[in-house]
Every structure is written in C-alpha cells, then in structure tokens.
Design an enzyme around this catalytic site. Sequence first.
Site, PDB file in Angstrom:
ATOM      1  N   SER A 101      12.849 -17.830 -17.605  1.00 56.12           N
ATOM      2  CA  SER A 101      14.211 -17.785 -17.116  1.00 56.12           C
ATOM      3  C   SER A 101      14.525 -19.028 -16.277  1.00 56.12           C
ATOM      4  O   SER A 101      14.460 -20.144 -16.796  1.00 56.12           O
ATOM      5  CB  SER A 101      14.411 -16.487 -16.329  1.00 56.12           C
ATOM      6  OG  SER A 101      15.753 -16.281 -15.985  1.00 56.12           O
ATOM      7  N   HIS A 126      16.245 -17.348 -21.769  1.00 55.87           N
ATOM      8  CA  HIS A 126      17.220 -16.309 -22.105  1.00 55.87           C
ATOM      9  C   HIS A 126      18.503 -16.591 -21.344  1.00 55.87           C
ATOM     10  O   HIS A 126      18.565 -17.516 -20.544  1.00 55.87           O
ATOM     11  CB  HIS A 126      16.683 -14.905 -21.822  1.00 55.87           C
ATOM     12  CG  HIS A 126      16.449 -14.595 -20.383  1.00 55.87           C
ATOM     13  ND1 HIS A 126      16.007 -13.383 -19.944  1.00 55.87           N
ATOM     14  CD2 HIS A 126      16.606 -15.334 -19.252  1.00 55.87           C
ATOM     15  CE1 HIS A 126      15.887 -13.384 -18.629  1.00 55.87           C
ATOM     16  NE2 HIS A 126      16.248 -14.557 -18.194  1.00 55.87           N
TER      17      HIS A 126
END
Length: 196
Positions: A101, A126
């Site tokens: 992330s 993501h």
Amino acid sequence: MPIGVPKVPFRSPGEEDASWVDIYNRLYRERLLFLGQEVNSEISNQLIGLMVYLSIEDDKKDLYLFINSPGGWVIPGIAIYDTMQFVQPDVQTVCMGLAASMGSFVLAGGKITKRLAFPHARVMIHQPASSFYEAQTGEFILEAEELLKLRETITRVYVQRTGKPLWLVSEDMERDVFMSAAEAQAYGIVDLVAVE
C-alpha cells in the site's frame, strides 16, 4: 522483560571517548532511515524531519530508506514521497520484508536506478481506502470525491515512476496485487533485486 532500544557506542570525529547512543540515532548519523511500521502522521513527520535535516547537513551524500511496512495513511505517505522528491540528496529505497500500500508507494518514490528489494521481499499495490463509511451521506460524498482525487494522484505517480501505461496501473489498483521482488522489478517499482 522488554529491554528498550539497544544502545551502541559512537565516537564523534575529534572526540577521544565514545558516548552511548540508541541504535537508531547511530544509524541516522550514517544516513540510514527506517520505515518499519504502519505509515501515520508521527512516523511521517519523523522521517520528513530527518530527511530535511540530513539534506541540510550534506546535500551530496545519498540517504537510504529501508522499508518494511504494511502501508497506512495516504496523506502522510504522500508527504514522505514529496519530501523524497524535494530533498537534494538522492534517496535510495530498500524493501525488506513487505512494502504494501503506502509502503510500496514510498518504495517507488526512491531515486530511479536506486530502488532495491531483498530477494524474498513482497510488494503490494492497491487503491486507497476510506474509513468514513459511517458518515452522513453528504460527508460520504465529499469523502468519496477526495478519495477519487487521491487515487488519481497515486495512480499517476505509479505511472510516472514505473513507466507502465495508465490503464494497466489503474486496473491493477482495483484489487490487492502482491508481487515478489522479481515481479516488482519487472513492474518498475524497484530497479534491482539483491542477490542471495
């Protein structure tokens, strides 16, 4: 029984006796920085302060940022990334363990050609998420609009840093995409994989 942060001897140039400093301060003096936790305002401000201070101290010598992070807050992560682009010295990034992330976003922000992953490291990208799902409808709409702007910003940075097309990065960010070190290198998030 916790022992706290280990202390190591450090002798400043020109001093006869070594003093005992905590290991992180010793490593900071060698320009070695660590993101070994979830990204939040506190660690973001600490890393930003260290990068700015060390770049003022010597604007030619590279900084090394070691990353083992599950991700975290978007705005503090972007602040770390922006500071890495702002400071004069090159910031070399090293992924050890996991850069997920916001951790992978910071990893990609290292100086291109100077981004490294250890052989068994994992990288995950993501889209940013929101925690305001219990908000009133009006607040939720504003939050969703802001989230879309942040997603676009993050996607464009990945496109710029990896050389991948916008459609591919945008599609990959729809879900959690985990990569090995070699896959992260092929994707363009890192430039080198350390040899075993």
